[in-house]
Design a protein around this motif. Structure first.
Motif, PDB file in Angstrom:
ATOM      1  N   PHE A   1      -7.864  -4.492   4.546  1.00 24.45           N
ATOM      2  CA  PHE A   1      -6.294  -4.831   4.181  1.00 24.45           C
ATOM      3  C   PHE A   1      -5.456  -3.700   5.038  1.00 24.45           C
ATOM      4  CE2 PHE A   1      -7.819  -7.702   1.012  1.00 24.45           C
ATOM      5  CZ  PHE A   1      -7.117  -8.855   1.321  1.00 24.45           C
TER       6      PHE A   1
ATOM      7  N   GLU B   1       0.980  -1.064   0.081  1.00 20.85           N
ATOM      8  CA  GLU B   1      -0.098   0.017   0.038  1.00 20.85           C
ATOM      9  C   GLU B   1       1.004   1.334   0.241  1.00 20.85           C
ATOM     10  OE1 GLU B   1      -1.846  -3.300   0.980  1.00 20.85           O
ATOM     11  OE2 GLU B   1      -3.295  -1.648   0.315  1.00 20.85           O
TER      12      GLU B   1
ATOM     13  N   PRO C   1      -8.079  -7.324  -6.870  1.00 26.18           N
ATOM     14  CA  PRO C   1      -9.219  -8.201  -7.287  1.00 26.18           C
ATOM     15  C   PRO C   1     -10.471  -7.136  -8.121  1.00 26.18           C
ATOM     16  CG  PRO C   1      -9.259  -7.750  -4.816  1.00 26.18           C
ATOM     17  CD  PRO C   1      -7.940  -7.235  -5.355  1.00 26.18           C
TER      18      PRO C   1
ATOM     19  N   ARG D   1     -14.484  -8.047  -4.797  1.00 26.57           N
ATOM     20  CA  ARG D   1     -13.727  -6.851  -4.482  1.00 26.57           C
ATOM     21  C   ARG D   1     -14.288  -6.301  -3.309  1.00 26.57           C
ATOM     22  NH1 ARG D   1      -9.367  -3.876  -6.093  1.00 26.57           N
ATOM     23  NH2 ARG D   1      -9.292  -1.839  -5.190  1.00 26.57           N
TER      24      ARG D   1
ATOM     25  N   ALA E   1       0.403 -11.021  -5.997  1.00 35.50           N
ATOM     26  CA  ALA E   1      -0.076 -10.429  -4.665  1.00 35.50           C
ATOM     27  C   ALA E   1      -0.658 -11.293  -3.802  1.00 35.50           C
ATOM     28  CB  ALA E   1      -1.314  -9.169  -5.085  1.00 35.50           C
TER      29      ALA E   1
ATOM     30  N   TYR F   1       0.531 -11.387  -0.015  1.00 36.46           N
ATOM     31  CA  TYR F   1      -0.627 -11.154   0.828  1.00 36.46           C
ATOM     32  C   TYR F   1      -0.968 -12.389   1.631  1.00 36.46           C
ATOM     33  CZ  TYR F   1      -0.854  -6.109  -0.336  1.00 36.46           C
ATOM     34  OH  TYR F   1      -0.396  -4.787  -0.378  1.00 36.46           O
TER      35      TYR F   1
ATOM     36  N   ASP G   1      -3.269  -4.116 -12.613  1.00 37.80           N
ATOM     37  CA  ASP G   1      -2.981  -3.691 -11.464  1.00 37.80           C
ATOM     38  C   ASP G   1      -3.149  -4.725 -10.366  1.00 37.80           C
ATOM     39  OD1 ASP G   1      -2.909  -2.171  -8.704  1.00 37.80           O
ATOM     40  OD2 ASP G   1      -4.337  -0.475  -9.349  1.00 37.80           O
ATOM     41  N   ARG G   2      -2.001  -5.382 -10.187  1.00 41.55           N
ATOM     42  CA  ARG G   2      -1.953  -6.767  -8.981  1.00 41.55           C
ATOM     43  C   ARG G   2      -2.661  -8.044  -9.813  1.00 41.55           C
ATOM     44  NH1 ARG G   2      -0.508  -5.212  -4.081  1.00 41.55           N
ATOM     45  NH2 ARG G   2      -1.468  -3.507  -3.270  1.00 41.55           N
TER      46      ARG G   2
HETATM   47  P1  TMP Z   1      -5.395  -2.394  -4.239  1.00 46.32           P
HETATM   48  O1  TMP Z   1      -5.172  -1.594  -2.982  1.00 46.32           O
HETATM   49  O2  TMP Z   1      -4.262  -2.491  -5.000  1.00 46.32           O
HETATM   50  O3  TMP Z   1      -6.526  -1.875  -4.953  1.00 46.32           O
HETATM   51  O4  TMP Z   1      -5.707  -3.905  -3.835  1.00 46.32           O
HETATM   52  C1  TMP Z   1      -6.840  -4.431  -3.030  1.00 46.32           C
HETATM   53  C2  TMP Z   1      -6.148  -5.109  -1.655  1.00 46.32           C
HETATM   54  O5  TMP Z   1      -6.274  -6.447  -2.194  1.00 46.32           O
HETATM   55  C3  TMP Z   1      -4.794  -4.946  -1.452  1.00 46.32           C
HETATM   56  O6  TMP Z   1      -4.669  -4.576   0.069  1.00 46.32           O
HETATM   57  C4  TMP Z   1      -4.210  -6.306  -1.768  1.00 46.32           C
HETATM   58  C5  TMP Z   1      -5.085  -7.165  -1.807  1.00 46.32           C
HETATM   59  N1  TMP Z   1      -4.965  -8.337  -2.309  1.00 46.32           N
HETATM   60  C6  TMP Z   1      -4.534  -9.362  -2.130  1.00 46.32           C
HETATM   61  O7  TMP Z   1      -4.574  -9.625  -0.910  1.00 46.32           O
HETATM   62  N2  TMP Z   1      -4.291 -10.776  -2.799  1.00 46.32           N
HETATM   63  C7  TMP Z   1      -4.488 -10.827  -3.851  1.00 46.32           C
HETATM   64  O8  TMP Z   1      -4.434 -11.577  -4.925  1.00 46.32           O
HETATM   65  C8  TMP Z   1      -4.928  -9.305  -4.950  1.00 46.32           C
HETATM   66  C9  TMP Z   1      -4.951  -9.389  -6.340  1.00 46.32           C
HETATM   67  C10 TMP Z   1      -5.135  -8.101  -4.050  1.00 46.32           C
END
Ligand code: TMP
Length: 210
Positions: free
Chosen positions: A157, A13, A41, A51, A101, A105, A96-97
């Protein structure tokens, strides 16, 4: 038809992922390349609903495996509906991810065994892997201080402790070391202009060799 390139952007973040993703998008676009920008997501109507469930801080009792499976449920839909069709049409996809991730995570952060994540990756993605992963890396304290300045309520998160993000950062750096051909690590503690320049240098080389 030559298949498009699949490029992902990752980081903890507050490293400026969303802003920098936009500038990478415009840079690619300015080279007459058809590029789709999307996120995880999310990225589909169903995925954005998933999401919402994942980020809603009121969902306090989501089990770790449920979180993992919801990430892959959203991803499965995203691949079928957006990513694969675009790549097959020769478009580039800038995401974006993605699954890194999940390793960072749910693996590093939550402590889920990476073998279990690898099984889901194989099942949901088959051979699909990113071609290039741009990792924006900065010390956790820097990222969290920037994230704290954002308006709005912190999501599920963002409410985690600093140690959670330390594990995530370490997991990302370990992934970068494991996949040196795919990863490009950018020092995101630099100014926005410096980060933008670093990304443009990387993308110029990627475009040249594509
Ligand atoms: P963002 O902050 O990039 O919009 O993503 C949303 C949150 O989702 C971010 O805190 C990371 C989390 N995330 C996971 O925990 N696992 C995953 O596979 C993905 C794609 C995102």
């Amino acid at each position: 038809m030559k298949r498009g390139l699949f490029i992902t952007m990752e980081g903890i973040e507050g490293v400026g992922k969303t802003t920098n993703l936009e500038s990478v998008y415009h840079y690619i676009n300015s080279h007459d390349i058809d590029v789709v920008i999307t996120r995880e997501p999310g990225g589909t109507e169903l995925g954005e609903k998933i999401r919402g469930l994942l980020l809603d801080h009121r969902n306090q009792n989501i089990a770790n495996d449920t979180e993992l499976l919801l990430m892959f449920a959203a991803r499965s839909q995203h691949i079928a509906e957006v990513i694969e069709p675009a790549l097959a049409q020769g478009k580039w996809v800038l995401c974006d991810r993605f699954t890194d991730a999940t390793y960072a995570y749910q693996g590093g952060g939550r402590g889920i065994d990476s073998q279990r994540i690898a099984q889901l990756e194989q099942w949901v993605q088959g051979a699909l892997r990113p071609d290039i992963t741009l990792l924006l890396d900065a010390p956790v304290a820097v990222g969290l201080a920037r994230a704290a300045k954002r308006k709005g309520e912190a999501d599920r998160f963002e409410r985690e402790k600093q140690t959670f993000f330390e594990r995530i950062r370490s997991a990302y750096l370990a992934l970068a070391a494991q996949h040196p051909n795919r990863y490009r690590v950018i020092d995101a503690a630099q100014t926005l202009d410096q980060v933008k320049m670093a990304l443009e240098t990387i993308m110029a080389a990627v475009i040249k060799s594509a």
